[in-house]
Design a protein around this motif. Structure first.
Motif, PDB file in Angstrom:
ATOM      1  N   CYS A 146       1.752 -12.686  57.336  1.00 36.65           N
ATOM      2  CA  CYS A 146       0.722 -12.430  58.233  1.00 36.65           C
ATOM      3  C   CYS A 146      -0.045 -11.270  57.147  1.00 36.65           C
ATOM      4  O   CYS A 146       0.248 -10.569  56.736  1.00 36.65           O
ATOM      5  N   ALA A 154      -2.189  -9.248  58.574  1.00 35.30           N
ATOM      6  CA  ALA A 154      -2.406  -7.788  59.213  1.00 35.30           C
ATOM      7  C   ALA A 154      -1.751  -6.794  58.260  1.00 35.30           C
ATOM      8  O   ALA A 154      -0.932  -7.083  57.669  1.00 35.30           O
ATOM      9  N   CYS A 183       2.192  -5.891  58.335  1.00 29.57           N
ATOM     10  CA  CYS A 183       2.911  -6.927  58.950  1.00 29.57           C
ATOM     11  C   CYS A 183       3.556  -7.892  57.814  1.00 29.57           C
ATOM     12  O   CYS A 183       2.959  -8.102  57.127  1.00 29.57           O
ATOM     13  N   CYS A 189       0.186 -13.697  62.635  1.00 22.75           N
ATOM     14  CA  CYS A 189       1.287 -13.561  63.494  1.00 22.75           C
ATOM     15  C   CYS A 189       0.480 -13.573  64.997  1.00 22.75           C
ATOM     16  O   CYS A 189      -0.400 -13.280  65.212  1.00 22.75           O
ATOM     17  N   ASP A 225      -1.011 -10.407  66.006  1.00 28.19           N
ATOM     18  CA  ASP A 225      -2.061  -9.809  65.334  1.00 28.19           C
ATOM     19  C   ASP A 225      -3.039 -10.726  65.400  1.00 28.19           C
ATOM     20  O   ASP A 225      -4.343 -10.582  65.223  1.00 28.19           O
TER      21      ASP A 225
HETATM   22 ZN   LIG Z   1       1.176  -9.973  62.024  1.00 21.76          ZN
END
Ligand SMILES: [Zn+2]
Length: 124
Positions: free
Chosen positions: A44, A46, A49, A79, A82
């Motif tokens: 992911c 973010a 993450c 994900c 996020d």
């Molecule tokens: Zn994430």
């Protein structure tokens, strides 16, 4: 295993490449484009993450509903948490270069992220 890699290399050299970004108007990426983004970004996108890209959704950085293309330069794994944070939590995301992301919090703090290397570069 070596023979398998050699056959894949030979296939890639002799087969005209498919254009992964060839259908930017479709809503969802095809399997080749999806896999390319998963391999490029690994997790992911973010900040902090670690959710594997294979377990994440394909996030249009510029939303598809507002004209964002389904291309490698406009997709990144997000994900569920996020991805929702971006759409409903006031975060914004840009992808200034393929595979490089800037997440901006609702308070304006910016986080630069990118996929981790599969392995360190050789020492020579
Ligand atoms: Zn994430």
């Amino acid at each position: 295993m070596i023979a398998d890699i050699a056959s894949q290399y030979q296939y890639a050299r002799t087969t005209p490449s498919t254009n992964l970004d060839g259908r930017p108007g479709r809503r969802l990426p095809g399997p080749g484009l999806r896999r390319y983004v998963q391999i490029r970004d690994r997790t992911c996108t973010a900040p902090g993450c670690r959710r594997p890209a294979t377990q994440s959704e394909q996030d249009h950085i510029h939303d598809h509903q507002y004209g964002g293309a389904t291309t490698s330069t406009n997709l990144g794994p997000g994900c569920k948490y996020d991805h929702r944070l971006k759409h409903e939590g006031g975060w914004t995301v840009t992808q200034p270069r393929p595979g490089r992301f800037i997440w901006t919090s609702p308070l304006g703090r910016r986080y630069h992220t990118r996929g981790e290397r599969i392995t360190d570069p050789p020492p020579f």
